[in-house]
Design a protein around this motif. Structure first.
Motif, PDB file in Angstrom:
ATOM      1  N   LEU A  76      32.033  85.235  41.216  1.00  0.00           N
ATOM      2  CA  LEU A  76      30.890  86.112  40.991  1.00  0.00           C
ATOM      3  C   LEU A  76      29.613  85.507  41.566  1.00  0.00           C
ATOM      4  O   LEU A  76      29.247  84.377  41.257  1.00  0.00           O
ATOM      5  N   GLU A  77      28.935  86.279  42.402  1.00  0.00           N
ATOM      6  CA  GLU A  77      27.651  85.831  42.926  1.00  0.00           C
ATOM      7  C   GLU A  77      26.565  86.071  41.889  1.00  0.00           C
ATOM      8  O   GLU A  77      26.442  87.166  41.344  1.00  0.00           O
ATOM      9  N   ARG A  78      25.781  85.050  41.611  1.00  0.00           N
ATOM     10  CA  ARG A  78      24.721  85.144  40.622  1.00  0.00           C
ATOM     11  C   ARG A  78      23.376  84.925  41.300  1.00  0.00           C
ATOM     12  O   ARG A  78      23.080  83.830  41.747  1.00  0.00           O
ATOM     13  N   PRO A  79      22.544  85.958  41.373  1.00  0.00           N
ATOM     14  CA  PRO A  79      21.243  85.804  42.024  1.00  0.00           C
ATOM     15  C   PRO A  79      20.242  85.122  41.086  1.00  0.00           C
ATOM     16  O   PRO A  79      20.254  85.338  39.878  1.00  0.00           O
ATOM     17  N   PHE A  80      19.388  84.320  41.661  1.00  0.00           N
ATOM     18  CA  PHE A  80      18.308  83.695  40.904  1.00  0.00           C
ATOM     19  C   PHE A  80      16.978  84.079  41.552  1.00  0.00           C
ATOM     20  O   PHE A  80      16.829  84.028  42.774  1.00  0.00           O
ATOM     21  N   TYR A  81      16.031  84.450  40.720  1.00  0.00           N
ATOM     22  CA  TYR A  81      14.754  84.962  41.189  1.00  0.00           C
ATOM     23  C   TYR A  81      13.629  83.989  40.841  1.00  0.00           C
ATOM     24  O   TYR A  81      13.754  83.124  39.956  1.00  0.00           O
ATOM     25  N   VAL A  82      12.506  84.167  41.535  1.00  0.00           N
ATOM     26  CA  VAL A  82      11.280  83.431  41.223  1.00  0.00           C
ATOM     27  C   VAL A  82      10.149  84.439  41.156  1.00  0.00           C
ATOM     28  O   VAL A  82      10.243  85.546  41.712  1.00  0.00           O
ATOM     29  N   ILE A  83       9.082  84.082  40.487  1.00  0.00           N
ATOM     30  CA  ILE A  83       7.911  84.938  40.477  1.00  0.00           C
ATOM     31  C   ILE A  83       7.172  84.757  41.799  1.00  0.00           C
ATOM     32  O   ILE A  83       7.116  83.653  42.343  1.00  0.00           O
ATOM     33  N   ARG A  84       6.679  85.839  42.341  1.00  0.00           N
ATOM     34  CA  ARG A  84       6.017  85.772  43.651  1.00  0.00           C
ATOM     35  C   ARG A  84       4.772  84.886  43.593  1.00  0.00           C
ATOM     36  O   ARG A  84       4.079  84.824  42.567  1.00  0.00           O
ATOM     37  N   GLU A  85       4.521  84.226  44.683  1.00  0.00           N
ATOM     38  CA  GLU A  85       3.386  83.311  44.762  1.00  0.00           C
ATOM     39  C   GLU A  85       2.094  84.070  44.479  1.00  0.00           C
ATOM     40  O   GLU A  85       1.856  85.167  44.992  1.00  0.00           O
ATOM     41  N   GLY A  86       1.262  83.473  43.653  1.00  0.00           N
ATOM     42  CA  GLY A  86      -0.027  84.056  43.321  1.00  0.00           C
ATOM     43  C   GLY A  86      -0.017  84.997  42.138  1.00  0.00           C
ATOM     44  O   GLY A  86      -1.083  85.457  41.698  1.00  0.00           O
ATOM     45  N   ILE A  87       1.170  85.290  41.590  1.00  0.00           N
ATOM     46  CA  ILE A  87       1.278  86.186  40.436  1.00  0.00           C
ATOM     47  C   ILE A  87       1.211  85.376  39.148  1.00  0.00           C
ATOM     48  O   ILE A  87       1.936  84.399  38.969  1.00  0.00           O
ATOM     49  N   ASP A  88       0.335  85.781  38.237  1.00  0.00           N
ATOM     50  CA  ASP A  88       0.210  85.129  36.937  1.00  0.00           C
ATOM     51  C   ASP A  88       1.264  85.724  35.993  1.00  0.00           C
ATOM     52  O   ASP A  88       1.219  86.934  35.714  1.00  0.00           O
ATOM     53  N   PRO A  89       2.197  84.912  35.506  1.00  0.00           N
ATOM     54  CA  PRO A  89       3.232  85.454  34.603  1.00  0.00           C
ATOM     55  C   PRO A  89       2.657  86.158  33.378  1.00  0.00           C
ATOM     56  O   PRO A  89       3.293  87.072  32.840  1.00  0.00           O
ATOM     57  N   ALA A  90       1.484  85.750  32.973  1.00  0.00           N
ATOM     58  CA  ALA A  90       0.896  86.324  31.755  1.00  0.00           C
ATOM     59  C   ALA A  90       0.560  87.804  31.911  1.00  0.00           C
ATOM     60  O   ALA A  90       0.422  88.511  30.911  1.00  0.00           O
ATOM     61  N   VAL A  91       0.426  88.284  33.154  1.00  0.00           N
ATOM     62  CA  VAL A  91       0.072  89.696  33.348  1.00  0.00           C
ATOM     63  C   VAL A  91       1.261  90.536  33.816  1.00  0.00           C
ATOM     64  O   VAL A  91       1.128  91.745  34.014  1.00  0.00           O
ATOM     65  N   VAL A  92       2.424  89.901  33.972  1.00  0.00           N
ATOM     66  CA  VAL A  92       3.618  90.638  34.412  1.00  0.00           C
ATOM     67  C   VAL A  92       4.193  91.438  33.239  1.00  0.00           C
ATOM     68  O   VAL A  92       4.266  90.942  32.118  1.00  0.00           O
ATOM     69  N   ARG A  93       4.602  92.642  33.519  1.00  0.00           N
ATOM     70  CA  ARG A  93       5.214  93.492  32.486  1.00  0.00           C
ATOM     71  C   ARG A  93       6.474  94.140  33.068  1.00  0.00           C
ATOM     72  O   ARG A  93       6.455  94.671  34.179  1.00  0.00           O
ATOM     73  N   ILE A  94       7.543  94.077  32.305  1.00  0.00           N
ATOM     74  CA  ILE A  94       8.772  94.774  32.675  1.00  0.00           C
ATOM     75  C   ILE A  94       8.803  96.066  31.866  1.00  0.00           C
ATOM     76  O   ILE A  94       8.906  96.038  30.632  1.00  0.00           O
ATOM     77  N   GLU A  95       8.691  97.186  32.542  1.00  0.00           N
ATOM     78  CA  GLU A  95       8.569  98.470  31.852  1.00  0.00           C
ATOM     79  C   GLU A  95       9.866  98.886  31.174  1.00  0.00           C
ATOM     80  O   GLU A  95       9.858  99.442  30.076  1.00  0.00           O
ATOM     81  N   THR A  96      10.994  98.655  31.827  1.00  0.00           N
ATOM     82  CA  THR A  96      12.270  99.045  31.234  1.00  0.00           C
ATOM     83  C   THR A  96      13.378  98.125  31.725  1.00  0.00           C
ATOM     84  O   THR A  96      13.335  97.644  32.862  1.00  0.00           O
ATOM     85  N   MET A  97      14.339  97.880  30.860  1.00  0.00           N
ATOM     86  CA  MET A  97      15.523  97.103  31.234  1.00  0.00           C
ATOM     87  C   MET A  97      16.787  97.946  31.147  1.00  0.00           C
ATOM     88  O   MET A  97      17.877  97.473  31.454  1.00  0.00           O
ATOM     89  N   GLY A  98      16.651  99.172  30.669  1.00  0.00           N
ATOM     90  CA  GLY A  98      17.785 100.086  30.646  1.00  0.00           C
ATOM     91  C   GLY A  98      18.609 100.091  29.376  1.00  0.00           C
ATOM     92  O   GLY A  98      19.446 100.982  29.189  1.00  0.00           O
ATOM     93  N   TYR A  99      18.395  99.133  28.491  1.00  0.00           N
ATOM     94  CA  TYR A  99      19.212  99.089  27.273  1.00  0.00           C
ATOM     95  C   TYR A  99      18.972 100.314  26.397  1.00  0.00           C
ATOM     96  O   TYR A  99      19.915 100.901  25.856  1.00  0.00           O
TER      97      TYR A  99
END
Length: 342
Positions: A76-99
């Motif tokens: 199984l291929e497992r992708p790993f992500y990073v936050i884009r350069e210059g983006i403050d994690p404190a202001v990131v919002r995930i609107e939906t995850m589908g659950y």
């Protein structure tokens, strides 16, 4: 004669939720108090379907893909992500995850089948959701995990809020899946925080607090199932008992049920002995993952006899979901549950 209630951990690899519900109705019935929708289709491999959540999000980018999980290699291929350069994690919002969307869609089918008398009146609809630690560990590398865990947890809290707004509370149960925390406590991987059991228990208790009191809430403790093997083999149930005691003590609400895994080759007293130290409220149901396809009911009986020396009131389950099983084995596996339960 003793009977054993059944717990269904989550995934059941049938065609769709309608097939899952009808199969459960024809097999285990109300021996299982809570029925999942089977997490069918793209959801079958636990958190892997969440790849789309991070891939489609404008604030994340793919860093690497790996065919190994913390040292355990499979296809199984497992992708790993990073936050884009210059983006403050404190202001990131995930609107939906589908659950929530999946749960609501499946509940409409569940409710219709209950109205038609197919699903017993007493059965609740069960929704299984992974912990924020699982999603953080499963999709992000160590440097980003501490900053991203809070925003993932906030997204899960919103998913629960939507589910609770749309599904009647007296028809619903929510199960939090706890895997990476258990594996890390036994040295199978590293997390982004120290004092793993204590810090994890605090997080899990907080997740339980997001579930309104009239909705049943439970915990599935797990050692993973990649390639039908644990990420790390537990020596015994000590870690699970520590988690169960800590979660029950810290949870701001009643924990209705806790599930613990049992490897198929552990029918010995040593594995179950830590259950003697289990301290749960009398109303919290304990389920042990004694049921395995290999060895059939006879193998389950051996494990059940060993467990009975240290715990009196408990139900039975598999150690993980059915999602990676051959669909042709599902009915025989449910028949094993039924035979043992009765």
């Amino acid at each position: 004669m003793t009977s054993y209630p059944i717990h269904l951990v989550g995934s059941i690899p049938l065609a769709d939720s309608d097939a899952v519900f009808r199969t459960l109705a024809a097999s285990v019935g109300e021996r299982a108090k809570r029925w999942p929708d089977g997490e069918t289709g793209e959801r079958a491999y636990w958190i892997r379907w969440q790849k789309q959540t991070f891939e489609d999000h404008p604030d994340f980018e793919l860093k690497s893909a790996s065919a190994s999980l913390h040292g355990y290699k499979d296809a199984l291929e497992r992708p790993f992500y990073v936050i884009r350069e210059g983006i403050d994690p404190a202001v990131v919002r995930i609107e939906t995850m589908g659950y929530a969307a999946e749960a609501i869609s499946s509940y409409f089918k569940f409710a219709a089948l209950k109205a038609d008398g197919v699903i017993p009146v007493s059965v609740r609809f069960q929704v299984s959701i992974p912990s924020a630690v699982a999603l953080t560990t499963g999709f992000f590398e160590m440097p980003d995990r501490a900053s991203l865990e809070p925003l993932i947890e906030a997204a899960l809290e919103r998913e629960v809020e939507i589910i609770a707004d749309e599904i009647p509370h007296d028809q619903l149960a929510i199960q939090w899946d706890v895997c990476h925390e258990v594996v890390a406590a036994d040295g199978g991987m590293s997390l982004h925080y120290e004092d793993v059991v204590t810090a994890s228990t605090t997080r899990i208790a907080r997740l339980l607090g997001y579930v309104p009191a009239a909705i049943e809430a439970g915990i599935h403790l797990c050692y993973g199932d990649p390639g039908h093997q644990h990420i790390i083999e537990p020596a015994d149930l000590s870690t699970c008992v520590s988690y169960a005691n800590g979660i029950a003590a810290q949870s701001p609400r009643l924990v209705n049920f806790i599930h613990m895994p049992v490897p198929r080759d552990r029918g010995d007293a040593t594995y179950f002995a830590p259950l003697a130290a289990l301290s749960l409220p009398a109303v919290t149901e304990l389920y042990l993952g004694l049921v395995h396809f290999n060895g059939g009911a006879e193998g389950v009986a051996k494990r059940l006899a060993a467990a009975s020396g240290y715990a009196r009131d408990f139900g039975i389950a598999t150690e993980c979901g059915f999602g990676r099983r051959d669909p042709d084995t599902i009915l025989p596996l449910l028949d094993i549950h039924k035979a043992v339960a009765d």
